[in-house]
Design an enzyme around this catalytic site. Sequence first.
Site, PDB file in Angstrom:
ATOM      1  N   SER A 185     -20.597 -13.584   9.107  1.00 21.54           N
ATOM      2  CA  SER A 185     -19.141 -13.641   9.069  1.00 21.54           C
ATOM      3  C   SER A 185     -18.639 -13.730   7.626  1.00 21.54           C
ATOM      4  CB  SER A 185     -18.692 -14.870   9.878  1.00 21.54           C
ATOM      5  OG  SER A 185     -17.314 -15.090   9.763  1.00 21.54           O
ATOM      6  N   SER A 195      -5.627 -10.292   5.282  1.00 20.10           N
ATOM      7  CA  SER A 195      -4.194 -10.515   5.434  1.00 20.10           C
ATOM      8  C   SER A 195      -3.576 -11.310   4.301  1.00 20.10           C
ATOM      9  CB  SER A 195      -3.919 -11.213   6.760  1.00 20.10           C
ATOM     10  OG  SER A 195      -4.491 -12.489   6.768  1.00 20.10           O
ATOM     11  N   HIS A 214      -4.302  -5.716  10.263  1.00 20.01           N
ATOM     12  CA  HIS A 214      -3.284  -5.368   9.262  1.00 20.01           C
ATOM     13  C   HIS A 214      -3.340  -3.901   8.867  1.00 20.01           C
ATOM     14  CE1 HIS A 214      -1.579  -9.324   8.662  1.00 20.01           C
ATOM     15  NE2 HIS A 214      -2.792  -9.767   8.906  1.00 20.01           N
ATOM     16  N   THR A 261      -3.965  -5.449  16.805  1.00 28.80           N
ATOM     17  CA  THR A 261      -2.842  -6.166  17.407  1.00 28.80           C
ATOM     18  C   THR A 261      -1.667  -5.215  17.595  1.00 28.80           C
ATOM     19  OG1 THR A 261      -1.339  -8.051  17.172  1.00 28.80           O
ATOM     20  CG2 THR A 261      -1.874  -6.877  15.166  1.00 28.80           C
ATOM     21  N   LYS A 300       1.915  -6.663  14.833  1.00 30.68           N
ATOM     22  CA  LYS A 300       2.249  -6.496  13.411  1.00 30.68           C
ATOM     23  C   LYS A 300       2.890  -5.122  13.208  1.00 30.68           C
ATOM     24  CE  LYS A 300      -0.545 -10.363  12.262  1.00 30.68           C
ATOM     25  NZ  LYS A 300      -1.843 -10.967  12.035  1.00 30.68           N
ATOM     26  N   THR A 338      -2.374 -15.000  32.867  1.00 35.22           N
ATOM     27  CA  THR A 338      -1.468 -13.970  33.397  1.00 35.22           C
ATOM     28  C   THR A 338      -1.415 -12.788  32.428  1.00 35.22           C
ATOM     29  OG1 THR A 338      -0.176 -15.663  34.488  1.00 35.22           O
ATOM     30  CG2 THR A 338       0.926 -13.549  34.101  1.00 35.22           C
TER      31      THR A 338
HETATM   32  C1  LIG Z   1      -2.466 -12.116  12.692  1.00 33.06           C
HETATM   33  C2  LIG Z   1      -3.934 -11.913  12.697  1.00 33.06           C
HETATM   34  C3  LIG Z   1      -4.658 -11.961  13.885  1.00 33.06           C
HETATM   35  C4  LIG Z   1      -4.031 -12.386  15.175  1.00 33.06           C
HETATM   36  O1  LIG Z   1      -3.225 -11.396  15.698  1.00 33.06           O
HETATM   37  P1  LIG Z   1      -1.983 -11.844  16.630  1.00 33.06           P
HETATM   38  O2  LIG Z   1      -1.704 -10.637  17.418  1.00 33.06           O
HETATM   39  O3  LIG Z   1      -0.889 -12.251  15.702  1.00 33.06           O
HETATM   40  O4  LIG Z   1      -2.451 -12.992  17.452  1.00 33.06           O
HETATM   41  C5  LIG Z   1      -5.999 -11.638  13.861  1.00 33.06           C
HETATM   42  N1  LIG Z   1      -6.618 -11.303  12.695  1.00 33.06           N
HETATM   43  C6  LIG Z   1      -5.957 -11.276  11.536  1.00 33.06           C
HETATM   44  C7  LIG Z   1      -6.685 -10.901  10.310  1.00 33.06           C
HETATM   45  C8  LIG Z   1      -4.596 -11.594  11.486  1.00 33.06           C
HETATM   46  O5  LIG Z   1      -3.950 -11.604  10.333  1.00 33.06           O
END
Ligand SMILES: *Cc1c(COP(=O)(O)O)cnc(C)c1O
Length: 409
Positions: free
Chosen positions: A140, A192, A220, A248, A251, A281
């Site tokens: 990691s 990030s 990101h 995600t 973002k 859910t």
């Molecule tokens: C924000 C973030 C997440 C989590 O994503 P969310 O959809 O906001 O829960 C995972 N990994 C990194 C590097 C992030 O910056």
Amino acid sequence: MNKASYINIFEEHLESLKKVGNYRSFTKIKRKCGSFPKAEYFMDDGTSKDVTIWCSNDYLGMGQNKHVLNAMHESIDEAGCGAGGTRNISGNTSYINDLESTVAKLHDKQAGLVFTSGYVANQGALSTIARLLPNSIIFSDEKNHASMIHGIKDSKCMKYVFRHNDVEHLRQLLQAAPKDAPKIIAFESVYSMDGDIAPIEQFCDLADEYSALTYLDEVHAVGMYGPRGAGIAAQENIADRIDIIEGTFGKAYGVIGGYIAGHETIIDAVRSFSANFIFTTSLPPAILAAARASVEHLMSSEIERQALKSNVKYFKDRLDVTGLPYMKGPSHIVPLIIGEPKCCKAIADLMLNQHDIYVQPINFPTVPKGTERLRLTVTATHTKQDIDKLCATLESLYASKHGFQVNVA
Ligand SMILES: *Cc1c(COP(=O)(O)O)cnc(C)c1O
């Protein structure tokens, strides 16, 4: 113990945060649909004023994109509000299956799996994948996001932490590990808080050499980089060498929700064994439809990415002229290290209260102590005037705070 002494213990914990300047106070705003990055900021005295947001992850302004909004409105009219159940018990709507097909297509993978958030996706996927591989070892990156660290902890597997983006250190750790043990290399593409980018190809070479799986958080980068917004690995034409891509919708896609994409058997295993996927859910149709509209829009439209790219260039060029010591990097994220939590907050407060600029100070434990910073994110929706104003404001504050303990990396 009486009730009051319980409360006292919590109070002491909070006091310890306040003493070092790490107590978090949230800034109450309402984003203005159609004029983001402008927002209404609500002050403690009950009044409000307009501010410009400089710390949003809605990098492309998709949170107010008309295709995304329409998809959300239409799905509410079609299917109502909530999902009404877990995936297994009545909550497996067509919207979620469609979105999973879309993310699989985006990343050229066999399958996708949608979670409540990116955090939950990392925590659930990493913990489950590692746990199902007997005696597995996770490698990691030391700067991995809290959600990955959480997943790794939950797996209860052996973990080696390699120095940030350090290929040689990772090689040493892989070499020292038992040859036959299953291995997972877990890292991010765009980090990030620093805005730097991992040496993905070299990590993949090591993964081949030591027969490890690769797990890449592209949170990101999705929507932002690469053809169709498929991320940095896709931009470097090596997405096929990543076993699990995690992303995600919260973002650049401007909605909420998280996902993984990869080999159908791995995805099926996570689907079948990840508790945080199973026992919750599922997301509502409106969220899923909006997320899908956003991903699909950004698979074909370059307008938003072009606007962002040109704003990032303009912003960094302006910062270079002012001489402000920001952390230079290859991405859209621009960290300005302050190095001390109270000073960091004081500068952010000044900007908000006197200059109508909202940038949240980033303190420990989000970043290491001594590297407290303003994490500035220009979006596709900022104007040149917004950028000029931010730079002029920072310049004046930086000069006036120079006697302060401004410790710049
Ligand atoms: C924000 C973030 C997440 C989590 O994503 P969310 O959809 O906001 O829960 C995972 N990994 C990194 C590097 C992030 O910056």
